[in-house]
Scaffold this active site. Structure first.
Site, PDB file in Angstrom:
ATOM      1  NE  ARG A  16      10.743   5.391   8.547  1.00  0.00           N
ATOM      2  CZ  ARG A  16       9.814   5.333   7.661  1.00  0.00           C
ATOM      3  NH1 ARG A  16       9.794   4.448   6.723  1.00  0.00           N
ATOM      4  NH2 ARG A  16       8.805   6.406   7.527  1.00  0.00           N
ATOM      5  N   PRO A  67       0.756  -1.232  -0.012  1.00  0.00           N
ATOM      6  CG  PRO A  67      -0.078  -1.073   2.142  1.00  0.00           C
ATOM      7  CD  PRO A  67       0.639  -2.051   1.339  1.00  0.00           C
ATOM      8  CG  ASN A  68      -0.125   4.321   1.265  1.00  0.00           C
ATOM      9  OD1 ASN A  68      -1.261   4.981   0.823  1.00  0.00           O
ATOM     10  ND2 ASN A  68      -0.182   3.991   2.625  1.00  0.00           N
ATOM     11  CB  ALA A  82       1.569   0.340   6.268  1.00  0.00           C
ATOM     12  CG  ASN A 104       8.071  -2.472   0.219  1.00  0.00           C
ATOM     13  OD1 ASN A 104       7.555  -2.529   1.468  1.00  0.00           O
ATOM     14  ND2 ASN A 104       9.001  -1.276  -0.195  1.00  0.00           N
ATOM     15  CD  GLU A 145      10.119  -8.228   5.419  1.00  0.00           C
ATOM     16  OE1 GLU A 145      10.331  -9.235   6.348  1.00  0.00           O
ATOM     17  OE2 GLU A 145       9.728  -7.116   6.297  1.00  0.00           O
ATOM     18  CG  HIS A 147      11.091  -2.991   4.483  1.00  0.00           C
ATOM     19  ND1 HIS A 147       9.653  -2.908   4.515  1.00  0.00           N
ATOM     20  CD2 HIS A 147      11.099  -4.057   5.055  1.00  0.00           C
ATOM     21  CE1 HIS A 147       8.938  -3.678   4.872  1.00  0.00           C
ATOM     22  NE2 HIS A 147       9.786  -4.749   5.442  1.00  0.00           N
ATOM     23  CE1 TYR A 156       9.208   4.665   2.921  1.00  0.00           C
ATOM     24  CE2 TYR A 156       7.901   6.583   2.842  1.00  0.00           C
ATOM     25  CZ  TYR A 156       8.328   5.422   3.545  1.00  0.00           C
ATOM     26  OH  TYR A 156       7.664   5.182   4.607  1.00  0.00           O
ATOM     27  NE  ARG A 187       1.545  13.005  -1.335  1.00  0.00           N
ATOM     28  CZ  ARG A 187       0.514  12.086  -1.470  1.00  0.00           C
ATOM     29  NH1 ARG A 187       0.265  11.365  -0.198  1.00  0.00           N
ATOM     30  NH2 ARG A 187      -0.517  11.980  -2.365  1.00  0.00           N
TER      31      ARG A 187
END
Ligand code: CA2
Length: 143
Positions: A107, A10-11, A77, A74, A98, A100, A23, A18
């Site tokens: 973080r 998601p996103n 969230a 990835n 996986e 990221h 990122y 942004r």
């Protein structure tokens, strides 16, 4: 030709628009083009999906795990929340890496736990778009 599945959670369709400090500036299309270039050189074919919906990601794992030799995911969230994606991966026989973009361990504390990592071959976190490339190269070399 061997097939490798790429799932963006998601996103991630907002990448490059942004939060470039976290990122990076690559868009999702940029990352996918980099992956397609590697796939061409390695003579593998890619199935690339992005979804903002947990159930769609579970469905995609069910549909594609049989005829793909590896998965780069990835989960975004959902990494930190989704037992459903974890269970789908645990039941599937597809080697999974996986990825990221950011280093989730540098973080917020809620990002430090992954429900996904224990059912993956490995995890890459914090290498930006290069992490996807490394994961894909690993899966090409492994099979
Ligand atoms: O670092 C990563 O790749 C993450 O999986 C990204 C997720 C985050 O929830 C994970 O903790 C770490 C968030 C992806 C959201 O991406 C955006 C990109 C641009 C603008 C807004 C969101």
């Amino acid at each position: 030709m061997k097939k490798i599945l790429i799932i963006h959670g998601p996103n991630l369709n907002q990448l490059g628009k942004r939060e470039p400090d976290i990122y990076g500036t690559d868009t999702l299309d940029d990352i996918n083009q980099q992956l397609q270039a590697i796939a061409q050189a390695e003579s593998v074919s890619l199935t690339i999906l992005q979804s903002n919906h947990e159930g769609d990601i579970v469905d995609a794992i069910h549909v594609h795990e049989q005829d793909h030799v590896g998965l780069v995911i990835n989960p975004a969230a959902f990494t930190h929340t989704s037992i459903a994606i974890r269970d789908a991966l645990a039941a599937a026989s597809i080697p999974t890496v996986e990825v990221h973009l950011s280093n989730i361990y540098q973080r917020e504390a809620f990002r430090h736990h992954s429900y996904i990592s224990s059912v993956c071959v490995g995890q890459i976190s914090g290498l930006g778009a290069y992490g996807y490339a490394a994961a894909l190269r690993y899966l090409c070399a492994r099979d």
